[in-house]
Scaffold this motif. Structure first.
Motif, mmCIF file in Angstrom:
data_model
loop_
_atom_site.group_PDB
_atom_site.id
_atom_site.type_symbol
_atom_site.label_atom_id
_atom_site.label_comp_id
_atom_site.label_asym_id
_atom_site.label_seq_id
_atom_site.Cartn_x
_atom_site.Cartn_y
_atom_site.Cartn_z
ATOM 1 N N TYR A 1 21.999 -35.134 -49.940
ATOM 2 C CA TYR A 1 22.345 -36.371 -49.240
ATOM 3 C C TYR A 1 22.614 -36.112 -47.751
ATOM 4 O O TYR A 1 22.216 -36.927 -46.903
ATOM 5 C CB TYR A 1 23.559 -37.030 -49.899
ATOM 6 C CG TYR A 1 23.200 -37.906 -51.079
ATOM 7 C CD1 TYR A 1 23.110 -39.287 -50.945
ATOM 8 C CD2 TYR A 1 22.935 -37.348 -52.326
ATOM 9 C CE1 TYR A 1 22.773 -40.099 -52.023
ATOM 10 C CE2 TYR A 1 22.598 -38.146 -53.415
ATOM 11 C CZ TYR A 1 22.517 -39.520 -53.252
ATOM 12 O OH TYR A 1 22.170 -40.320 -54.330
ATOM 13 N N PHE A 2 23.287 -35.013 -47.444
ATOM 14 C CA PHE A 2 23.549 -34.713 -46.039
ATOM 15 C C PHE A 2 22.255 -34.379 -45.292
ATOM 16 O O PHE A 2 22.194 -34.514 -44.076
ATOM 17 C CB PHE A 2 24.562 -33.575 -45.892
ATOM 18 C CG PHE A 2 25.987 -34.064 -45.777
ATOM 19 C CD1 PHE A 2 26.445 -34.618 -44.604
ATOM 20 C CD2 PHE A 2 26.854 -33.965 -46.853
ATOM 21 C CE1 PHE A 2 27.749 -35.081 -44.494
ATOM 22 C CE2 PHE A 2 28.162 -34.424 -46.758
ATOM 23 C CZ PHE A 2 28.609 -34.986 -45.575
ATOM 24 N N GLY A 3 21.230 -33.954 -46.015
ATOM 25 C CA GLY A 3 19.938 -33.764 -45.387
ATOM 26 C C GLY A 3 19.389 -35.077 -44.852
ATOM 27 O O GLY A 3 18.862 -35.150 -43.735
ATOM 28 N N ALA B 1 14.758 -31.825 -39.220
ATOM 29 C CA ALA B 1 14.666 -33.042 -40.029
ATOM 30 C C ALA B 1 13.707 -32.889 -41.206
ATOM 31 O O ALA B 1 13.929 -33.456 -42.274
ATOM 32 C CB ALA B 1 14.234 -34.214 -39.145
ATOM 33 N N LEU B 2 12.642 -32.123 -41.023
ATOM 34 C CA LEU B 2 11.679 -31.920 -42.102
ATOM 35 C C LEU B 2 12.201 -30.930 -43.150
ATOM 36 O O LEU B 2 11.931 -31.073 -44.348
ATOM 37 C CB LEU B 2 10.346 -31.419 -41.533
ATOM 38 C CG LEU B 2 9.538 -32.424 -40.699
ATOM 39 C CD1 LEU B 2 8.305 -31.747 -40.109
ATOM 40 C CD2 LEU B 2 9.136 -33.624 -41.541
ATOM 41 N N LEU B 3 12.942 -29.932 -42.697
ATOM 42 C CA LEU B 3 13.410 -28.889 -43.608
ATOM 43 C C LEU B 3 14.635 -29.299 -44.425
ATOM 44 O O LEU B 3 14.745 -28.954 -45.605
ATOM 45 C CB LEU B 3 13.751 -27.617 -42.820
ATOM 46 C CG LEU B 3 12.594 -26.767 -42.301
ATOM 47 C CD1 LEU B 3 13.148 -25.568 -41.526
ATOM 48 C CD2 LEU B 3 11.710 -26.287 -43.441
ATOM 49 N N MET B 4 15.563 -30.026 -43.805
ATOM 50 C CA MET B 4 16.876 -30.205 -44.421
ATOM 51 C C MET B 4 16.887 -30.954 -45.749
ATOM 52 O O MET B 4 17.598 -30.548 -46.668
ATOM 53 C CB MET B 4 17.842 -30.845 -43.428
ATOM 54 C CG MET B 4 18.334 -29.883 -42.357
ATOM 55 S SD MET B 4 18.992 -28.320 -43.041
ATOM 56 C CE MET B 4 17.600 -27.217 -42.827
ATOM 57 N N PRO B 5 16.149 -32.032 -45.917
ATOM 58 C CA PRO B 5 16.186 -32.673 -47.247
ATOM 59 C C PRO B 5 15.685 -31.741 -48.355
ATOM 60 O O PRO B 5 16.242 -31.713 -49.454
ATOM 61 C CB PRO B 5 15.257 -33.885 -47.074
ATOM 62 C CG PRO B 5 15.293 -34.176 -45.614
ATOM 63 C CD PRO B 5 15.374 -32.827 -44.957
ATOM 64 N N VAL C 1 17.330 -24.628 -33.956
ATOM 65 C CA VAL C 1 17.058 -24.873 -35.377
ATOM 66 C C VAL C 1 18.087 -24.163 -36.242
ATOM 67 O O VAL C 1 18.623 -24.732 -37.209
ATOM 68 C CB VAL C 1 15.630 -24.418 -35.742
ATOM 69 C CG1 VAL C 1 15.432 -24.436 -37.261
ATOM 70 C CG2 VAL C 1 14.589 -25.301 -35.065
ATOM 71 N N GLY C 2 18.404 -22.913 -35.913
ATOM 72 C CA GLY C 2 19.400 -22.175 -36.676
ATOM 73 C C GLY C 2 20.762 -22.835 -36.625
ATOM 74 O O GLY C 2 21.436 -23.005 -37.652
#
Length: 421
Positions: free
Chosen positions: A361-363, A65-69, A117-118
Motif C-alpha cells: 500500500y505504501f508503494g 514509482a515503477l519499482l515500489m509497488p 533512487v536508493g
C-alpha cells in the motif's frame, strides 16, 4: 535519552533514521544543484543545465514509482522488508560517497540518480515500518516525531558542510570544489550513523507468510491487481489518496518554487538559504505539536487545518511577498505546517490500510505523493506564461489545495468514529 523517554527503543531508532536521511535530502536540494551547475557550466548553457537537472529528477522519480509497488508487495512477506530496506539504503549510501569523486558532469548526474533512487526507495520501506514499530494510538505522535527530528537533525551536518564550503578556501586553503566533495562524505557518515540503530532493533511484526519464493513472485503481481481493486472499492482509502494527491502537490510546489520565486523578486541568495534553515528549525517543534494536537482533535481534522493554512500561505506569497523580510515570514509559515501535514498524512494512511500489506500500500502511496509533485510546477509555469504574472502563477497553487480540501471533506468516517479522527 530524556528527550525520548516516552518512546520505545524501536520507536526511537525508527525516528533516528529520519535524522540521518534528512541530511542527504537537504544537501540534495541546496548544494547538489549548484555543484552540478559548476561541473557542467563550461559545456552546457543555462537552459541545458535546467533541462538536464529536471530530467535526472524525473528519471529517478519514475524508477522509484515503477519499482515500489512490485518490490513493496514482495517486502510484505516475512523477513523481506528489512532486506529491501538495507539493499536500497546501502545503494544510496555508496552513491552518496561516490558523488565526492572528481568525475564529469554526466557521470555525476548518473551517480546522483542512483543515490536518489536508493534514498527514496529506502524511505518507502521505512514508512511501511511504522506499522511494525508502534500501534495506531501512537502512530501520529511517532510519525510527527520522525519528521520533527529529521528537520532539526538535518541542519547540523548541513551547517558543517556550508561552513566548510564557504570557509574552507579562506581558512584552510582548500579548493571550493574539494570542500563541496567533502560535504558528501560528511553527509554519508551522518546517514550511516543514524541508520545502524534501526537495523539492529527492527523486527517485522505484520507480514504475509509463504515458503515458496516462486509463489511469492507470482502472488506479487496478482496482489498488485488485488490491491488496486481494493483501493477503488474502499471509498475511505480511495478518497483520501485522491485528496492527498492534490493537497500534497500544493505543499511540494510551495517548497519547490519558493526559492525560485524569491530569486525572481530579487531577494539575495544569502537570505534565501538562511530562510531555508529557519524553516527547518520552526518545523521541529511544530511537527511534534501537530502530533499532540492530532491526538486531541483527530488526525484528519489537523490535516484539514494544515491544508487551509497552506491556502493562506499561497495567498500571502501571491499578494504580499515582495521583500526579504516577507520571505522570512513565508519561511516561518511554511515551517509551522510543512512537517505536520506530511507526518499526519503518513500516519493516517498507516492506520487505514491492512497492516500485513503495508509495503504494498505504501508503494501506491509513494506513487500518489511522488507524481503529484509534477502537476503543481507545471500549473505554475503555464499560468505564469499565459498571464505574464508570476503572482497569478503562484496563486494557481491554491487550485490544487482547494480540490484536496474538498476531497478531504468527502472522506467517509467509519461507524462510531469521531469527526476528524
Amino acid at each position: 535519552m530524556k528527550l525520548f523517554s516516552h518512546h520505545t527503543r524501536q520507536e526511537r531508532d525508527w525516528i533516528m533514521y529520519d535524522v540521518g536521511n534528512s541530511a542527504l535530502v537537504l544537501l540534495s536540494t541546496t548544494v547538489v544543484p549548484i555543484y552540478f551547475n559548476a561541473l557542467a557550466a563550461e559545456t552546457t548553457d543555462s537552459a541545458g543545465l535546467v533541462a538536464q537537472w529536471g530530467m535526472a529528477q524525473t528519471v529517478a522519480s519514475l524508477i522509484v514509482a515503477l519499482l515500489m509497488p512490485i518490490l513493496g508487495s514482495l517486502a510484505d512477506y516475512r523477513g523481506n522488508k528489512v532486506k529491501f530496506f538495507i539493499g536500497f539504503f546501502a545503494t544510496g549510501l555508496v552513491a552518496c560517497f561516490c558523488q565526492a569523486l572528481p568525475v564529469s558532469a554526466a557521470v555525476f548526474l548518473a551517480i546522483f540518480v542512483v543515490a536518489t533512487v536508493g534514498l527514496n526507495s529506502s524511505m518507502t520501506f521505512y514508512d511501511a515500518m511504522l506499522v511494525d514499530i508502534t500501534d495506531d494510538e501512537r502512530m501520529d505522535d511517532i510519525s510527527s516525531a520522525g519528521f520533527a527530528w529529521g528537520y532539526i537533525g538535518s541542519t547540523l551536518p548541513f551547517i558543517a558542510c556550508i561552513a566548510l564550503i564557504f570557509g574552507g578556501p579562506a581558512l584552510l586553503g582548500l579548493d571550493t570544489m574539494f570542500c563541496t566533495q567533502l560535504s558528501f562524505v560528511i553527509t554519508g557518515i551522518w546517514w550511516l550513523c543514524f541508520t545502524v540503530p534501526l537495523l539492529r532493533s527492527y523486527r517485522q511484526v505484520h507480514y504475509k507468510v509463504s515458503e515458496d519464493a516462486r509463489a511469492e513472485v507470482l502472488d506479487t503481481f496478482r496482489g498488485l491487481a488485488r490491491t488496486m481493486r481494493d483501493i477503488f472499492r474502499d471509498r475511505r482509502l480511495f478518497m483520501f489518496l485522491v485528496a492527498f494527491f492534490f493537497y500534497i502537490d500544493g505543499v511540494h510546489t510551495v517548497i519547490a518554487m519558493a526559492t525560485s520565486y524569491g530569486s525572481a523578486l530579487g531577494i539575495d541568495s544569502t537570505h534565501l538559504i538562511l530562510a531555508l534553515l529557519v524553516t527547518q528549525f520552526v518545523a521541529f517543534p511544530s511537527a511534534i505539536a501537530y502530533g499532540k494536537l492530532a491526538d486531541r482533535f483527530g488526525t484528519l481534522t489537523m490535516i484539514l487545518v494544515a491544508v487551509v493554512a497552506y491556502c493562506g500561505i499561497v495567498g500571502f506569497a501571491a499578494f504580499f511577498l515582495k521583500t526579504a523580510t516577507e520571505f522570512w515570514v513565508l519561511a516561518v509559515l511554511v515551517g509551522l505546517f510543512q512537517g505536520g501535514i506530511q507526518a499526519l498524512s503518513r500516519s493516517y494512511f498507516g492506520k487505514i490500510i491492512p497492516k500485513d500489506r503495508a509495503n504494498e500500500y505504501f508503494g501506491f502511496y509513494d506513487i500518489f505523493g511522488r507524481y503529484a509533485s509534477v502537476m503543481g510546477t507545471f500549473l505554475v509555469s503555464v499560468v505564469t506564461s499565459a498571464t505574464g504574472s508570476a503572482e497569478l502563477g503562484v496563486l494557481s497553487i491554491a487550485i490544487l489545495l482547494v480540490v484536496g480540501l474538498v476531497m478531504l471533506l468527502l472522506v467517509p468516517k467509519e461507524h462510531g468514529e469521531p469527526a476528524g479522527a
